[in-house]
Design an enzyme around this catalytic site. Structure first.
Site, PDB file in Angstrom:
ATOM      1  N   MET A   1     -10.919  -6.717   5.600  1.00 55.31           N
ATOM      2  CA  MET A   1     -10.130  -5.762   6.393  1.00 55.31           C
ATOM      3  C   MET A   1      -9.736  -6.407   7.719  1.00 55.31           C
ATOM      4  SD  MET A   1      -9.803  -3.065   4.549  1.00 55.31           S
ATOM      5  CE  MET A   1      -8.884  -2.140   5.793  1.00 55.31           C
TER       6      MET A   1
ATOM      7  N   MET B   1     -12.311   3.824  -0.260  1.00 53.37           N
ATOM      8  CA  MET B   1     -12.942   4.090   1.048  1.00 53.37           C
ATOM      9  C   MET B   1     -13.647   5.429   0.930  1.00 53.37           C
ATOM     10  SD  MET B   1      -9.745   2.767   3.334  1.00 53.37           S
ATOM     11  CE  MET B   1      -8.621   2.804   1.950  1.00 53.37           C
TER      12      MET B   1
ATOM     13  N   MET C   1      -9.148   7.552  -0.056  1.00 52.96           N
ATOM     14  CA  MET C   1      -9.976   7.964   1.097  1.00 52.96           C
ATOM     15  C   MET C   1     -10.552   9.350   0.821  1.00 52.96           C
ATOM     16  SD  MET C   1      -7.477   6.756   4.170  1.00 52.96           S
ATOM     17  CE  MET C   1      -6.627   5.172   4.141  1.00 52.96           C
TER      18      MET C   1
ATOM     19  N   SER D   1       0.861  -1.188   0.000  1.00 51.58           N
ATOM     20  CA  SER D   1       0.000   0.000   0.000  1.00 51.58           C
ATOM     21  C   SER D   1       0.896   1.236   0.000  1.00 51.58           C
ATOM     22  CB  SER D   1      -0.879   0.021   1.240  1.00 51.58           C
ATOM     23  OG  SER D   1      -1.406   1.334   1.402  1.00 51.58           O
TER      24      SER D   1
ATOM     25  N   ASP E   1      -4.853   3.236  -1.609  1.00 51.72           N
ATOM     26  CA  ASP E   1      -5.894   3.479  -0.599  1.00 51.72           C
ATOM     27  C   ASP E   1      -6.521   4.839  -0.852  1.00 51.72           C
ATOM     28  OD1 ASP E   1      -6.018   1.184   1.153  1.00 51.72           O
ATOM     29  OD2 ASP E   1      -3.940   1.655   1.670  1.00 51.72           O
TER      30      ASP E   1
ATOM     31  N   HIS F   1      -8.517   0.729  -3.738  1.00 50.71           N
ATOM     32  CA  HIS F   1      -9.362   0.369  -2.595  1.00 50.71           C
ATOM     33  C   HIS F   1     -10.126   1.644  -2.229  1.00 50.71           C
ATOM     34  CE1 HIS F   1      -9.360  -0.691   2.015  1.00 50.71           C
ATOM     35  NE2 HIS F   1     -10.573  -0.560   1.516  1.00 50.71           N
TER      36      HIS F   1
ATOM     37  N   ASP G   1      -5.984  -6.901   4.521  1.00 49.76           N
ATOM     38  CA  ASP G   1      -5.448  -5.534   4.523  1.00 49.76           C
ATOM     39  C   ASP G   1      -5.525  -4.951   5.928  1.00 49.76           C
ATOM     40  OD1 ASP G   1      -4.761  -2.923   3.934  1.00 49.76           O
ATOM     41  OD2 ASP G   1      -6.507  -2.523   2.650  1.00 49.76           O
TER      42      ASP G   1
ATOM     43  N   HIS H   1      -1.243  -1.170  -4.302  1.00 47.76           N
ATOM     44  CA  HIS H   1      -2.546  -0.996  -3.633  1.00 47.76           C
ATOM     45  C   HIS H   1      -2.716   0.495  -3.318  1.00 47.76           C
ATOM     46  CE1 HIS H   1      -5.835  -2.441  -0.956  1.00 47.76           C
ATOM     47  NE2 HIS H   1      -5.469  -1.452  -0.160  1.00 47.76           N
TER      48      HIS H   1
HETATM   49  C1  DX5 Z   1      -6.309   1.094   5.879  1.00 51.04           C
HETATM   50  C2  DX5 Z   1      -5.797   0.767   4.494  1.00 51.04           C
HETATM   51  C3  DX5 Z   1      -4.634  -0.151   4.467  1.00 51.04           C
HETATM   52  C4  DX5 Z   1      -3.445   0.350   5.199  1.00 51.04           C
HETATM   53  C5  DX5 Z   1      -2.476  -0.753   5.431  1.00 51.04           C
HETATM   54  O1  DX5 Z   1      -7.400   1.949   5.750  1.00 51.04           O
HETATM   55  O2  DX5 Z   1      -6.802   0.170   3.729  1.00 51.04           O
HETATM   56  O3  DX5 Z   1      -4.296  -0.502   3.134  1.00 51.04           O
HETATM   57  O4  DX5 Z   1      -2.804   1.377   4.534  1.00 51.04           O
HETATM   58  O5  DX5 Z   1      -1.454  -0.226   6.180  1.00 51.04           O
HETATM   59  P1  DX5 Z   1      -0.639  -1.093   7.235  1.00 51.04           P
HETATM   60  O6  DX5 Z   1      -0.053  -2.226   6.473  1.00 51.04           O
HETATM   61  O7  DX5 Z   1       0.337  -0.121   7.761  1.00 51.04           O
HETATM   62  O8  DX5 Z   1      -1.647  -1.558   8.262  1.00 51.04           O
HETATM   63 ZN    ZN Z   2      -6.319  -0.734   1.657  1.00 53.30          ZN
END
Ligand code: DX5
Ligand code: ZN
Length: 218
Positions: free
Chosen positions: A137, A68, A37, A8, A35, A66, A175, A33
């Site tokens: 998750m 969110m 948000m 990620s 993320d 991903h 994840d 990956h």
């Molecule tokens: C959380 C994300 C993850 C996160 C993983 O909201 O979806 O992808 O960045 O990070 P680590 O591996 O640091 O938990």
């Molecule tokens: Zn993620």
């Protein structure tokens, strides 16, 4: 079962994202990956589609978004256009999950459902025939660097059984809090794709060593 590593880039150096993507590609990662948000579904705010598109030509890796976000139907097409091969949407944000997944497939990308820690495996039962991936998750979404929630492993196993019963080729990804210490149990429960942020980009010896450690832990 072959296990894929999907670093990620949330945990990467944001001032040099392209270089970070190249570093993990050279280190043997299978995917990037992203993320995404929106500051509403989760408090944090991250990568717009232009950022993903700017990194796309630099590496030949599978890109997965991903999402969110509270409006996945509006945003998914932008990330497909930006070059994402897979788009993952949260069951919690999709009152019309069947329609949302179909739209991603029709736009030419792989589609997947993400389940928050509290969301049961049964919430995907009716869409298994149309998905390419399930992302379970192992932390509550929003931030990197959180602690792995081991109690989710029974759900990983339940999703793996649903995939086997379907006879379809569906990836099962985990994840959150994935490290060389937690990955073996997640894979043992049935995961075949590992997302890792801090464990890869926060490793004192760099992402290449981190990816090797993760791959050899399972
Ligand atoms: C959380 C994300 C993850 C996160 C993983 O909201 O979806 O992808 O960045 O990070 P680590 O591996 O640091 O938990
Ligand atoms: Zn993620």
């Amino acid at each position: 079962m072959a296990v894929e590593i999907a670093p990620s880039v949330l945990a990467a150096d944001a001032s040099r994202l392209g270089t970070e993507c190249q570093a993990i590609a050279e280190a043997g990662a299978h995917r990037v990956h992203w993320d995404v948000m929106d500051g509403v579904f989760v408090p944090n705010l991250t990568f717009g589609p232009d950022v993903v598109a700017a990194c796309r030509p630099l590496v030949d890796l599978h890109f997965e978004a991903h999402l969110m976000v509270v409006k996945p139907d509006e945003l998914a097409p932008l990330y497909i256009e930006a070059g994402c091969d897979t788009v993952l949407i949260h069951a919690e944000t999709c009152p019309h999950l069947h329609r949302s997944l179909a739209a991603i497939s029709e736009a030419g990308a792989r589609c997947g459902v993400v389940l928050n820690p509290h969301t049961p495996a049964s919430s995907i039962s009716e869409v298994v025939p149309m998905i390419d991936e399930v992302l379970v998750m192992t932390v509550n979404p929003g931030f990197g660097g959180q602690r792995y929630i081991a109690s989710v492993e029974s759900k990983i196993a339940a999703v793996r059984r649903m995939i086997e019963d379907s006879g379809r080729d569906i990836d099962l990804e985990v994840d959150g809090g994935i490290t060389a210490a937690t990955a073996p149990a997640a894979v043992g429960a049935g995961a075949n794709v590992l997302v890792a942020g801090s464990a890869v980009f926060g490793h004192p010896e760099g992402p290449a060593i981190a990816i090797k450690e993760l791959a050899s832990s399972v």
